[in-house]
Design a protein around this motif. Sequence first.
Motif, PDB file in Angstrom:
ATOM      1  N   PRO A 637     -54.838  35.761  24.489  1.00 20.34           N
ATOM      2  CA  PRO A 637     -53.537  35.743  25.151  1.00 20.34           C
ATOM      3  C   PRO A 637     -53.341  36.956  26.046  1.00 20.34           C
ATOM      4  O   PRO A 637     -53.583  38.084  25.637  1.00 20.34           O
ATOM      5  N   LEU A 638     -52.929  36.719  27.264  1.00 22.88           N
ATOM      6  CA  LEU A 638     -52.568  37.814  28.153  1.00 22.88           C
ATOM      7  C   LEU A 638     -51.146  38.253  27.844  1.00 22.88           C
ATOM      8  O   LEU A 638     -50.267  37.437  27.622  1.00 22.88           O
ATOM      9  N   LEU A 639     -50.917  39.556  27.836  1.00 23.34           N
ATOM     10  CA  LEU A 639     -49.567  40.072  27.624  1.00 23.34           C
ATOM     11  C   LEU A 639     -48.785  39.956  28.925  1.00 23.34           C
ATOM     12  O   LEU A 639     -49.268  40.329  29.994  1.00 23.34           O
ATOM     13  N   ARG A 640     -47.560  39.461  28.826  1.00 22.66           N
ATOM     14  CA  ARG A 640     -46.739  39.280  30.025  1.00 22.66           C
ATOM     15  C   ARG A 640     -46.042  40.568  30.438  1.00 22.66           C
ATOM     16  O   ARG A 640     -45.860  40.840  31.621  1.00 22.66           O
ATOM     17  N   PHE A 641     -45.619  41.352  29.455  1.00 21.89           N
ATOM     18  CA  PHE A 641     -44.776  42.506  29.752  1.00 21.89           C
ATOM     19  C   PHE A 641     -45.410  43.843  29.369  1.00 21.89           C
ATOM     20  O   PHE A 641     -45.288  44.816  30.090  1.00 21.89           O
ATOM     21  N   ALA A 642     -46.048  43.916  28.220  1.00 21.46           N
ATOM     22  CA  ALA A 642     -46.600  45.177  27.739  1.00 21.46           C
ATOM     23  C   ALA A 642     -47.832  45.565  28.545  1.00 21.46           C
ATOM     24  O   ALA A 642     -48.596  44.723  29.000  1.00 21.46           O
ATOM     25  N   ASN A 643     -48.004  46.866  28.713  1.00 22.69           N
ATOM     26  CA  ASN A 643     -49.164  47.428  29.390  1.00 22.69           C
ATOM     27  C   ASN A 643     -49.929  48.257  28.371  1.00 22.69           C
ATOM     28  O   ASN A 643     -49.383  49.184  27.771  1.00 22.69           O
ATOM     29  N   LEU A 644     -51.218  47.924  28.162  1.00 27.06           N
ATOM     30  CA  LEU A 644     -51.955  48.536  27.061  1.00 27.06           C
ATOM     31  C   LEU A 644     -52.128  50.036  27.224  1.00 27.06           C
ATOM     32  O   LEU A 644     -52.314  50.745  26.240  1.00 27.06           O
ATOM     33  N   GLU A 645     -52.088  50.538  28.451  1.00 30.93           N
ATOM     34  CA  GLU A 645     -52.202  51.991  28.637  1.00 30.93           C
ATOM     35  C   GLU A 645     -50.832  52.653  28.545  1.00 30.93           C
ATOM     36  O   GLU A 645     -50.634  53.584  27.770  1.00 30.93           O
ATOM     37  N   ALA A 646     -49.891  52.153  29.331  1.00 30.28           N
ATOM     38  CA  ALA A 646     -48.571  52.787  29.371  1.00 30.28           C
ATOM     39  C   ALA A 646     -47.844  52.672  28.037  1.00 30.28           C
ATOM     40  O   ALA A 646     -47.051  53.541  27.673  1.00 30.28           O
ATOM     41  N   ASP A 647     -48.106  51.600  27.288  1.00 31.96           N
ATOM     42  CA  ASP A 647     -47.371  51.348  26.040  1.00 31.96           C
ATOM     43  C   ASP A 647     -48.245  51.541  24.810  1.00 31.96           C
ATOM     44  O   ASP A 647     -48.001  50.945  23.756  1.00 31.96           O
ATOM     45  N   ASP A 648     -49.245  52.392  24.949  1.00 30.74           N
ATOM     46  CA  ASP A 648     -50.178  52.655  23.854  1.00 30.74           C
ATOM     47  C   ASP A 648     -49.453  53.099  22.587  1.00 30.74           C
ATOM     48  O   ASP A 648     -49.861  52.754  21.467  1.00 30.74           O
ATOM     49  N   ASP A 649     -48.356  53.860  22.743  1.00 26.49           N
ATOM     50  CA  ASP A 649     -47.647  54.388  21.567  1.00 26.49           C
ATOM     51  C   ASP A 649     -46.928  53.300  20.775  1.00 26.49           C
ATOM     52  O   ASP A 649     -46.525  53.536  19.627  1.00 26.49           O
ATOM     53  N   LEU A 650     -46.772  52.094  21.361  1.00 28.44           N
ATOM     54  CA  LEU A 650     -46.074  51.019  20.656  1.00 28.44           C
ATOM     55  C   LEU A 650     -47.029  50.137  19.852  1.00 28.44           C
ATOM     56  O   LEU A 650     -46.587  49.372  18.985  1.00 28.44           O
ATOM     57  N   ILE A 651     -48.333  50.227  20.138  1.00 25.27           N
ATOM     58  CA  ILE A 651     -49.286  49.293  19.519  1.00 25.27           C
ATOM     59  C   ILE A 651     -49.406  49.545  18.018  1.00 25.27           C
ATOM     60  O   ILE A 651     -49.346  48.613  17.204  1.00 25.27           O
ATOM     61  N   GLY A 652     -49.580  50.813  17.628  1.00 27.30           N
ATOM     62  CA  GLY A 652     -49.722  51.136  16.204  1.00 27.30           C
ATOM     63  C   GLY A 652     -48.519  50.703  15.380  1.00 27.30           C
ATOM     64  O   GLY A 652     -48.674  50.009  14.360  1.00 27.30           O
ATOM     65  N   PRO A 653     -47.291  51.088  15.782  1.00 27.07           N
ATOM     66  CA  PRO A 653     -46.111  50.638  15.031  1.00 27.07           C
ATOM     67  C   PRO A 653     -45.981  49.110  14.984  1.00 27.07           C
ATOM     68  O   PRO A 653     -45.555  48.557  13.966  1.00 27.07           O
ATOM     69  N   ALA A 654     -46.334  48.411  16.073  1.00 23.88           N
ATOM     70  CA  ALA A 654     -46.261  46.939  16.083  1.00 23.88           C
ATOM     71  C   ALA A 654     -47.244  46.363  15.072  1.00 23.88           C
ATOM     72  O   ALA A 654     -46.924  45.424  14.337  1.00 23.88           O
ATOM     73  N   ARG A 655     -48.434  46.923  15.005  1.00 25.20           N
ATOM     74  CA  ARG A 655     -49.453  46.448  14.068  1.00 25.20           C
ATOM     75  C   ARG A 655     -48.988  46.661  12.625  1.00 25.20           C
ATOM     76  O   ARG A 655     -49.114  45.767  11.777  1.00 25.20           O
ATOM     77  N   ALA A 656     -48.435  47.853  12.361  1.00 19.94           N
ATOM     78  CA  ALA A 656     -47.981  48.166  10.998  1.00 19.94           C
ATOM     79  C   ALA A 656     -46.831  47.251  10.583  1.00 19.94           C
ATOM     80  O   ALA A 656     -46.788  46.750   9.447  1.00 19.94           O
ATOM     81  N   LEU A 657     -45.866  47.027  11.490  1.00 14.14           N
ATOM     82  CA  LEU A 657     -44.726  46.177  11.162  1.00 14.14           C
ATOM     83  C   LEU A 657     -45.171  44.727  10.962  1.00 14.14           C
ATOM     84  O   LEU A 657     -44.634  44.018  10.088  1.00 14.14           O
ATOM     85  N   ALA A 658     -46.162  44.278  11.740  1.00 18.86           N
ATOM     86  CA  ALA A 658     -46.668  42.905  11.573  1.00 18.86           C
ATOM     87  C   ALA A 658     -47.261  42.724  10.180  1.00 18.86           C
ATOM     88  O   ALA A 658     -46.999  41.721   9.505  1.00 18.86           O
ATOM     89  N   GLU A 659     -48.051  43.682   9.732  1.00 12.39           N
ATOM     90  CA  GLU A 659     -48.646  43.603   8.394  1.00 12.39           C
ATOM     91  C   GLU A 659     -47.549  43.549   7.332  1.00 12.39           C
ATOM     92  O   GLU A 659     -47.616  42.768   6.382  1.00 12.39           O
TER      93      GLU A 659
END
Length: 686
Positions: A637-659
């Motif tokens: 899936p391509l992300l529509r809004f998030a940018n993997l470089e600019a929003d790097d700080d959001l990836i870890g918290p999103a992963r933890a909350l998903a678990e």
Amino acid sequence: MRESGRAQASGWPGVGGQLAGRLAKLDIYRQEDLLLHLPLRYEDETRLTPIVDARHGFPAQVEGDVVSCEVTLRPRRQLVARVRDGSGTLVARWLNFYPSQQKQLAVGRRVRLFGEVRGGFFGDEMVHPRVRPIEAGEALPEALTPVYPTTAGIGQATLRKLIDVALRTVALDDPIPPDVCARLGLPGFAAALNALHHPAPDADPSALESRDHPAWRRIKFEELLVQQLSLRRAYNARRALGAPALPVRDRLTAALIAQLPFSLTRAQQRASAEIAADLAAAHPMQRLLQGDVGSGKTIVAALAMLQAAENGWQAALMAPTEILAEQHFRKLHGWLTPLGIDVAWISGGRKKREREAELERLHNGELLLAVGTHALIEDPVAMPKLALAVVDEQHRFGVRQRLALREKGRAGQRPHMLMMSATPIPRTLAMTHYADLDVSVLDELPPGRTPIRTRLVSDARRDEVVGRVRDACLEGRQAYWVCPLIEESEALQLQTAVDTFQMLCADLPELKIGLIHGRLKADEKAATMAAFAAAELQVLVATTVIEVGVDVPNASLMVIEHAERFGLAQLHQLRGRVGRGTAESVCILLFAQPLSDTARARLKVIYEQTDGFVIASADLHIRGPGEFVGARQSGVPLLRFANLEADDDLIGPARALAEHMLAHEPGLAERLLTRWVGGREGLLRA
């Protein structure tokens, strides 16, 4: 990503079938989807600019009375109106127009025009401005005006109206805990949507358009969270399925390790142990083995396949090119034949009788291991006891091809999957697009690999490079000369492999030169590669068919023609074909001027870096994640809004909350997935 059947949208209250069909082109199938159809940009209609103060080249909104309006025929048919306010007069012209627009601009009407001002033959003008008839003294909007992505047949006014209705009627519940939002500095869902669809007049337009605004960060965090939920749920569902348990027997695998002429690196030992533990479980492994060029992935795959064979089950390795598949076959054949294990070679280029004999032995279970190209997934290939499917360079295969190999196994039993990639995956991609896989990393090279020096040379110095090739070969070394195309392309003006071969034969008559490209027959390619490997050829002119899998230790020089046309991953892969022996190795990148900014950036990275992970991160930055992972053909899936470089700080918290949500609050997870994908697991990868 939507199911194809959803395109036959029937609409909802207030939206008929024709409009619903047009909305489907925008990936809008439900009223809830309108909420996440977010603006591309904003226009400031909250203020008026006197005509005399309007700056050229900038958008402005003016208000005045129509003093003239006519259709002129020269130099072409167009609608021309003049609008006057207390400070001056502005010309507005439309090259394409409807009779209704002409009525809006009746002389004496008061109108507002929004557009970019420029200088014209008759004074300042706007071309194709947006026009709106108003009453004198009518109030200005109180918020910036959103401009949405749209398609033919749906105007901005229609979208704004539909979105406003959705904002009033759809429940904007917030499944994300308030403490998580507070910790990350994010607003609630309803507040974020209202801020994006109806930003306040004092909102920072640059933060809105660059997507740094807190409202945007809330939406991007939720998108990353939904992606993690979807992929991790797929991961959990896969672990609930049945697969053949292949316990570690250690008889043949230990014998193979003992007879190898080299010792496994610590990284290879670690990856093999991780894979062996997965294979021993009764649920299907889904593991990605990634490692830099030359890190030794093939022996790790061989040990995994041998573990299947020791348990009486079958294993198959599929590679994207004939050369790479044959390279794998030769290595496995050399390692495993002394152990009494035969390996089938399945290729479209083999003689029919030989191929049918191999297929029969696979079908009756006499052969346990097979290596091949995509020919492995063709119907006649039957492996009833397939327990392990290995896919090399997995990003080169589409979803259907990977599924087809998996389906070769026994009904009701899903084989273990091991995917390999010599293109290292940056951490942010591994955490997002590959969140449904376990990942093993080979992060060290076997001892004895010679460092490769990289040189950038303009093609104006081609004669010097030819001389360098001559000198190296006369000293007993061998060289590759890589070209991007087989035949001349007028559009790209690239030197071709055939022309280069003829040029080098003329310039280097004292050397034996071979030519290999994708259009040669399989036996011709094999004969040429065998001659080069045996040092019967000193120079091999090739296209990128040699990108992966070719291993000739005596080849210490590579020339890459038109290096500016190659991607970073390709350049790094090609460069990895040298440096496999003890001699100092050099890779010369020939480039043509002028260089584009992108080409200059790529060549700078490949010149300065040899670490595949650093190169992969730079490639991600230059190309973006969609191209990097081959998302359009892979199912990622391509992300529509998030940018993997600019929003790097959001990836870890999103992963933890998903678990946490999947383990403790599955109802909240379901609500989020319903909001974003409507209950359709369209984000899941195969």
